[in-house]
Design a protein around this motif. Structure first.
Motif, PDB file in Angstrom:
ATOM      1  N   GLY A 261      29.214 -16.970 -31.701  1.00 48.03           N
ATOM      2  CA  GLY A 261      28.279 -17.317 -31.595  1.00 48.03           C
ATOM      3  C   GLY A 261      27.461 -17.179 -33.105  1.00 48.03           C
ATOM      4  N   ALA A 262      27.521 -18.150 -34.136  1.00 48.12           N
ATOM      5  CA  ALA A 262      27.016 -18.086 -35.126  1.00 48.12           C
ATOM      6  C   ALA A 262      25.435 -18.059 -34.805  1.00 48.12           C
ATOM      7  N   THR A 263      24.648 -17.803 -36.117  1.00 52.76           N
ATOM      8  CA  THR A 263      23.128 -17.795 -35.608  1.00 52.76           C
ATOM      9  C   THR A 263      22.591 -18.759 -37.144  1.00 52.76           C
ATOM     10  N   ALA A 264      21.612 -18.603 -37.751  1.00 56.21           N
ATOM     11  CA  ALA A 264      20.286 -19.528 -38.109  1.00 56.21           C
ATOM     12  C   ALA A 264      21.369 -18.389 -39.914  1.00 56.21           C
ATOM     13  N   GLY A 265      21.924 -17.636 -40.016  1.00 57.00           N
ATOM     14  CA  GLY A 265      22.838 -17.530 -40.979  1.00 57.00           C
ATOM     15  C   GLY A 265      23.763 -18.125 -41.224  1.00 57.00           C
ATOM     16  N   MET A 266      24.293 -18.586 -40.959  1.00 56.00           N
ATOM     17  CA  MET A 266      25.756 -19.854 -40.767  1.00 56.00           C
ATOM     18  C   MET A 266      24.971 -21.245 -40.736  1.00 56.00           C
ATOM     19  N   ARG A 267      24.075 -21.223 -39.891  1.00 60.88           N
ATOM     20  CA  ARG A 267      22.207 -22.742 -40.334  1.00 60.88           C
ATOM     21  C   ARG A 267      22.606 -23.442 -40.990  1.00 60.88           C
ATOM     22  N   LEU A 268      22.577 -22.090 -42.613  1.00 59.68           N
ATOM     23  CA  LEU A 268      22.086 -21.905 -43.809  1.00 59.68           C
ATOM     24  C   LEU A 268      22.511 -22.081 -44.621  1.00 59.68           C
ATOM     25  N   LEU A 269      23.657 -21.807 -44.315  1.00 56.30           N
ATOM     26  CA  LEU A 269      24.937 -22.554 -44.547  1.00 56.30           C
ATOM     27  C   LEU A 269      25.459 -23.249 -44.456  1.00 56.30           C
ATOM     28  N   ARG A 270      25.646 -23.902 -44.154  1.00 55.90           N
ATOM     29  CA  ARG A 270      25.661 -25.564 -43.196  1.00 55.90           C
ATOM     30  C   ARG A 270      25.242 -26.176 -44.025  1.00 55.90           C
ATOM     31  N   GLU A 271      23.744 -25.829 -43.973  1.00 55.44           N
ATOM     32  CA  GLU A 271      23.356 -27.140 -44.805  1.00 55.44           C
ATOM     33  C   GLU A 271      23.038 -26.850 -46.046  1.00 55.44           C
ATOM     34  N   GLN A 272      23.622 -26.012 -46.832  1.00 52.24           N
ATOM     35  CA  GLN A 272      24.230 -25.203 -47.814  1.00 52.24           C
ATOM     36  C   GLN A 272      25.259 -26.130 -48.441  1.00 52.24           C
TER      37      GLN A 272
ATOM     38  N   ILE B 181      28.245 -22.886 -34.180  1.00 50.76           N
ATOM     39  CA  ILE B 181      27.015 -21.813 -34.970  1.00 50.76           C
ATOM     40  C   ILE B 181      25.579 -22.944 -33.499  1.00 50.76           C
ATOM     41  N   LEU B 182      25.727 -21.523 -32.861  1.00 47.91           N
ATOM     42  CA  LEU B 182      24.332 -21.785 -31.720  1.00 47.91           C
ATOM     43  C   LEU B 182      23.097 -22.450 -32.333  1.00 47.91           C
ATOM     44  N   THR B 183      22.533 -23.301 -31.656  1.00 47.79           N
ATOM     45  CA  THR B 183      20.852 -24.181 -32.040  1.00 47.79           C
ATOM     46  C   THR B 183      20.317 -23.275 -31.892  1.00 47.79           C
ATOM     47  N   GLY B 184      19.041 -23.694 -32.442  1.00 50.95           N
ATOM     48  CA  GLY B 184      17.582 -22.605 -32.311  1.00 50.95           C
ATOM     49  C   GLY B 184      17.571 -22.689 -31.069  1.00 50.95           C
ATOM     50  N   ASN B 185      17.169 -23.968 -30.017  1.00 52.87           N
ATOM     51  CA  ASN B 185      17.014 -23.990 -28.794  1.00 52.87           C
ATOM     52  C   ASN B 185      17.538 -22.846 -27.745  1.00 52.87           C
ATOM     53  N   GLU B 186      18.737 -23.107 -27.825  1.00 51.97           N
ATOM     54  CA  GLU B 186      19.869 -22.025 -27.338  1.00 51.97           C
ATOM     55  C   GLU B 186      19.886 -20.336 -27.705  1.00 51.97           C
ATOM     56  N   GLU B 187      19.508 -20.105 -29.530  1.00 53.30           N
ATOM     57  CA  GLU B 187      19.509 -18.837 -29.437  1.00 53.30           C
ATOM     58  C   GLU B 187      18.364 -18.574 -28.504  1.00 53.30           C
ATOM     59  N   GLY B 188      17.069 -19.333 -28.564  1.00 53.09           N
ATOM     60  CA  GLY B 188      15.852 -18.591 -28.094  1.00 53.09           C
ATOM     61  C   GLY B 188      16.485 -18.794 -26.426  1.00 53.09           C
ATOM     62  N   SER B 189      16.713 -19.622 -25.765  1.00 43.78           N
ATOM     63  CA  SER B 189      16.873 -19.494 -23.923  1.00 43.78           C
ATOM     64  C   SER B 189      18.047 -18.781 -23.790  1.00 43.78           C
ATOM     65  N   PHE B 190      19.163 -18.559 -24.586  1.00 41.10           N
ATOM     66  CA  PHE B 190      20.058 -16.953 -23.815  1.00 41.10           C
ATOM     67  C   PHE B 190      19.221 -15.908 -23.978  1.00 41.10           C
ATOM     68  N   GLY B 191      18.583 -15.623 -24.894  1.00 38.96           N
ATOM     69  CA  GLY B 191      17.841 -14.070 -25.404  1.00 38.96           C
ATOM     70  C   GLY B 191      16.748 -14.116 -23.958  1.00 38.96           C
ATOM     71  N   TRP B 192      16.422 -15.577 -23.720  1.00 47.33           N
ATOM     72  CA  TRP B 192      15.287 -15.520 -21.910  1.00 47.33           C
ATOM     73  C   TRP B 192      15.802 -14.770 -21.149  1.00 47.33           C
ATOM     74  N   ILE B 193      17.100 -15.479 -21.232  1.00 52.17           N
ATOM     75  CA  ILE B 193      17.855 -14.958 -20.109  1.00 52.17           C
ATOM     76  C   ILE B 193      18.212 -13.768 -19.741  1.00 52.17           C
ATOM     77  N   THR B 194      18.728 -13.095 -20.947  1.00 54.67           N
ATOM     78  CA  THR B 194      18.944 -11.531 -20.515  1.00 54.67           C
ATOM     79  C   THR B 194      17.586 -11.014 -20.497  1.00 54.67           C
TER      80      THR B 194
END
Length: 501
Positions: A123-134, A162-175
């Motif tokens: 699972g890739a997070t914001a770094g890959m989100r930015l690269l995908r935009e770029q 690439i995880l969405t921001g909402n997925e990253e946040g909610s999976f952290g909540w589950i943890t």
């Protein structure tokens, strides 16, 4: 002869009853023990491909599940050497090669006979989100090389995404809530149960490129784009969650430096109020403006080298950081910042990742009052570069340089961004681990994925018991025939002996 047969029948009946007693004892009193032999653990691998680094987490859970979700524990965590995979945009093969040492380590932990059925994810997070935009082509090339490297190992690789921001946040909540046993708990009745009258906690995460807030609000969620639904351990949860891209610490501090440069009277020198007095370094324009989070000036000069000098001014530092945010919410609307809807924060929160590290180095993660936290950070931010180097001799140079800015950024984000105050500040608990398990999104991700992994044990127990009874019935029939025949022969031989006398 008739007497002989009667004796044989009596003796064989006694023997059969004894064998039956033993069989019943083994089959009735010990089925759970036999079943346990077939109840093996399952394993799962999750790569956390963050913006600044990658880590591999090895998880294990029993084959039988509790209310549809496995009871997962962390076996090992392996930090991948080098930067995050998004940094390999110009060398995609390097991203794949960087994962191999941790994969080799995992293969030594997971039993060889179970490796091919071990689900493996990246699972890739914001770094890959930015690269995908770029550059989406370069992002795809990095993913292709990562997938190629993992696929060479005998695991059940289920893809890189690439995880969405909402997925990253909610999976952290589950943890967070899983580790605190607010989702499921082992009761005195020796079974897993959903705890009653237990409040779930909110989760606050700060990475290198994004930051997330997730909690269960006390009011209806007005914006459906900020809500997420989960069903875990037989219970439904409706959460508020939002991720702010470009507000992770690395990107935010780069934006701060660019803003200071653009506001500087001298285009070749930057006075940085958050760097310790006496600190100095050179930065190229190309490195400063190489992120889509940073808006370049109208006439950039990539080859130009800038001199950055620390001034150690906490008041100016705080003001400069606040300018990175837009705190206005508009009429009749509650929000976090940049106009994003957010209900009022409610309940207890766990703050982890960068939020924890920014305050831990000054020993401010033990529930201190907000006033004490403010005073301590301001005192540190007035220290010279020479002094802080002596006080923290083992701390990484870059981390030490950014410590003041990171600390004030944490306060600004939590207080003015997420709207905590002097009272609710005490509801924030800064943590790195719980029960020796790292707090982050990967465990929650694994827990959610176990809903798609079928439970083996009940069927295996049924098959085990059925085969036991069939085998026992056949065995008893054979033993009955053999014992009857044997006793008949012995009886007849003795009877012939008596008659000869």
């Amino acid at each position: 002869m008739q007497m002989c047969l009667l004796r044989a029948v009596g003796w064989s009946s006694a023997a059969v009853l004894g064998v039956l007693a033993v069989a019943i004892f083994l089959l009735v009193l010990h089925p759970a023990k036999d079943a346990a032999l077939f109840t093996r653990s399952k394993y799962g691998l999750v790569f956390d491909a963050g913006s600044t680094h990658t880590a591999l987490y090895i998880y294990r859970w029993p084959a039988d599940k509790e209310n549809g979700t496995g009871i997962v524990s962390q076996v090992e965590a392996c930090t991948v050497s080098g930067p995050g995979i998004s940094s390999y945009a110009d060398n995609p093969a390097g991203a794949g090669a960087s994962l191999k040492p941790c994969l080799d380590k995992a293969m030594k932990i997971i039993p060889a006979e179970q490796q091919r059925e071990t689900p493996t994810y990246l699972g890739a997070t914001a770094g890959m989100r930015l690269l995908r935009e770029q550059n989406s082509t370069k992002a795809e090339q990095v993913f292709a090389e990562v997938a190629k490297a993992i696929s060479k190992y005998p695991v059940d690789f289920r893809g890189a995404q690439i995880l969405t921001g909402n997925e990253e946040g909610s999976f952290g909540w589950i943890t967070v809530n899983y580790l605190l046993e607010t989702l499921v708990k082992y009761s005195f009745a020796e079974k897993w149960e959903h705890p009653r009258d237990t409040e779930v906690l909110g989760a606050l995460d700060l990475g290198g490129a994004s930051t997330q807030i997730t909690f269960q609000p006390g009011v209806p969620i007005e914006d459906k784009n900020t809500s997420v639904f989960f069903r875990l351990y037989g219970t439904n949860y409706l959460l508020y969650t939002h991720s702010y891209l470009c507000y992770g610490q690395t990107q935010a501090l780069k934006r701060l430096l660019a803003a200071l440069h653009q506001d500087s009277p001298s285009h070749q020198q930057i006075l940085h109020p958050c760097y310790p007095k006496g600190y100095q370094e050179n930065v190229s324009m190309a490195d400063l403006y190489n992120s889509p989070c940073v808006h370049a000036p109208s006439t950039p000069k990539p080859a130009q080298v800038l001199t950055v000098m620390g001034t150690g001014d906490p008041t100016v530092c705080t003001t400069s950081i606040q300018k990175l945010f837009n705190f206005s919410c508009g009429a009749n609307r509650t929000c976090g910042f940049d106009g994003v809807y957010q209900p009022p924060v409610r309940g207890q929160f766990f703050a982890f990742s960068g939020l924890y590290h920014n305050l831990h180095f000054l020993n401010l993660t033990g529930g201190q009052s907000l006033s004490l936290v403010n005073v301590t950070i301001r005192q540190f931010c007035t220290s010279s570069w020479e002094k802080v180097q002596k006080e923290f001799p083992t701390m990484n140079r870059t981390h030490l340089r950014d410590a003041c800015a990171g600390s004030f950024y944490t306060l600004t984000l939590l207080l003015q961004g997420y709207k905590f105050n002097h009272t609710t500040w005490l509801n924030i608990h800064f943590v790195r681990q719980v029960a020796n398990i790292d707090v982050g999104w990967t465990l929650g991700y694994m827990l959610n994925l176990t809903n798609m992994i079928p439970s083996e044990t009940p069927q295996m127990v049924i098959e085990l018991q059925r085969s036991n009874w069939i085998a026992a019935t056949v065995l008893l029939a054979i033993m009955l025939i053999l014992i009857f025949c044997l006793l008949t022969v012995i009886c007849c031989q003795k009877n012939s002996g008596y008659e000869s006398l």
